[in-house]
Design an enzyme around this catalytic site. Sequence first.
Site, short mmCIF file in Angstrom:
data_model
loop_
_atom_site.label_atom_id
_atom_site.label_comp_id
_atom_site.label_asym_id
_atom_site.label_seq_id
_atom_site.Cartn_x
_atom_site.Cartn_y
_atom_site.Cartn_z
N HIS A 125 0.81 -1.23 0.00
CA HIS A 125 0.00 0.00 0.00
C HIS A 125 0.84 1.28 0.00
O HIS A 125 0.29 2.37 -0.18
CB HIS A 125 -0.93 0.04 1.21
CG HIS A 125 -2.04 -0.96 1.18
ND1 HIS A 125 -2.87 -1.11 0.09
CD2 HIS A 125 -2.44 -1.88 2.10
CE1 HIS A 125 -3.75 -2.07 0.34
NE2 HIS A 125 -3.51 -2.55 1.55
N HIS A 164 -6.82 -6.82 -0.49
CA HIS A 164 -6.85 -5.37 -0.74
C HIS A 164 -5.99 -5.05 -1.96
O HIS A 164 -4.92 -5.64 -2.15
CB HIS A 164 -6.32 -4.61 0.47
CG HIS A 164 -7.08 -4.88 1.73
ND1 HIS A 164 -6.68 -5.84 2.66
CD2 HIS A 164 -8.22 -4.33 2.23
CE1 HIS A 164 -7.53 -5.86 3.65
NE2 HIS A 164 -8.48 -4.95 3.42
#
Length: 311
Positions: A125, A164
């Site tokens: 991320h 994710h």
Amino acid sequence: MVTAVYSHPDCLLHVTPPGHAEQVARIEAVETALAAPDFAALDRRAAPLGDVADILRCHPQRYVDRIRAAVPEEGSVQLDPDTHVSPGSWNAALRGVGGICAAVDAVLAGEVSNAFVACRPPGHHAEVESPMGFCLFGNVAIAARRALDHHGLSRVAIVDFDVHHGNGTQDLLWNESRTLFCSSHQMPLYPGTGAAKERGVCGNVLNLPLAPETGGAEMREAYERVILPAVDAFQPELLLISAGFDAHLADPLAQLEWQVADFEWLTGKLCDLADRHCDGRVVSTLEGGYDLQALAASAAAHVQGLMERGG
């Protein structure tokens, strides 16, 4: 040859606040699972401290300086709503970078067949100048750039099966034509990116959004239809994996319904592609997975799949 696992006690010193999902117990669960007799043949290696020069392949110096300056002498500092640093976070983050870069070096040198990097904090991320989603540095993107720029490879593929979207990896490699970044992920879900229309400047990004409650059978069909053919056509010289195990049915942060056998199947399929195009050269790194029992079992199945090819 054998499968290597890179880890380091420093990864236990990145301490998040009580109740935080990305906790020390995650790495302890993985290490306990990999201490079982079935994993005695692993080549266990200490993850070295990463070189800032490798980080700078993806992040600017001002960002590196900002992260280092944020690390406190005691307690915890919040960098964004989800991401914290403690006194041990800098070295832990460097072990993640150093571990995956060392794994790339060892696999490309033919010392080991493949490798798994059991370090934390995760990385997929972290954007060019933004820590996000528990992540400080974009480990897998940094490793791809090392393979390309230091080792002179022409094509590196990354497959990210964390639940994710790997927005950070996408951001770091958005302009990089020598990479193919493929991500399967639940949508809608944090961080809100990863639509199929997001393709990268060079068409080098392939996103596969999956609806909540997608199970293993639907995942397998989607991979067979979308991601596996794309990696096959790309013909990578090295395959990197962002191995998040939070698509498991038991995970508390998402709503996909994969089982341990699905991670085992996917590992086998990715290794098939590596066998076909890059002499089995695979480097995998731990990303998410927040139910400790599911994480341990899924990571063990993933590493067992690597060992079956590495032996």
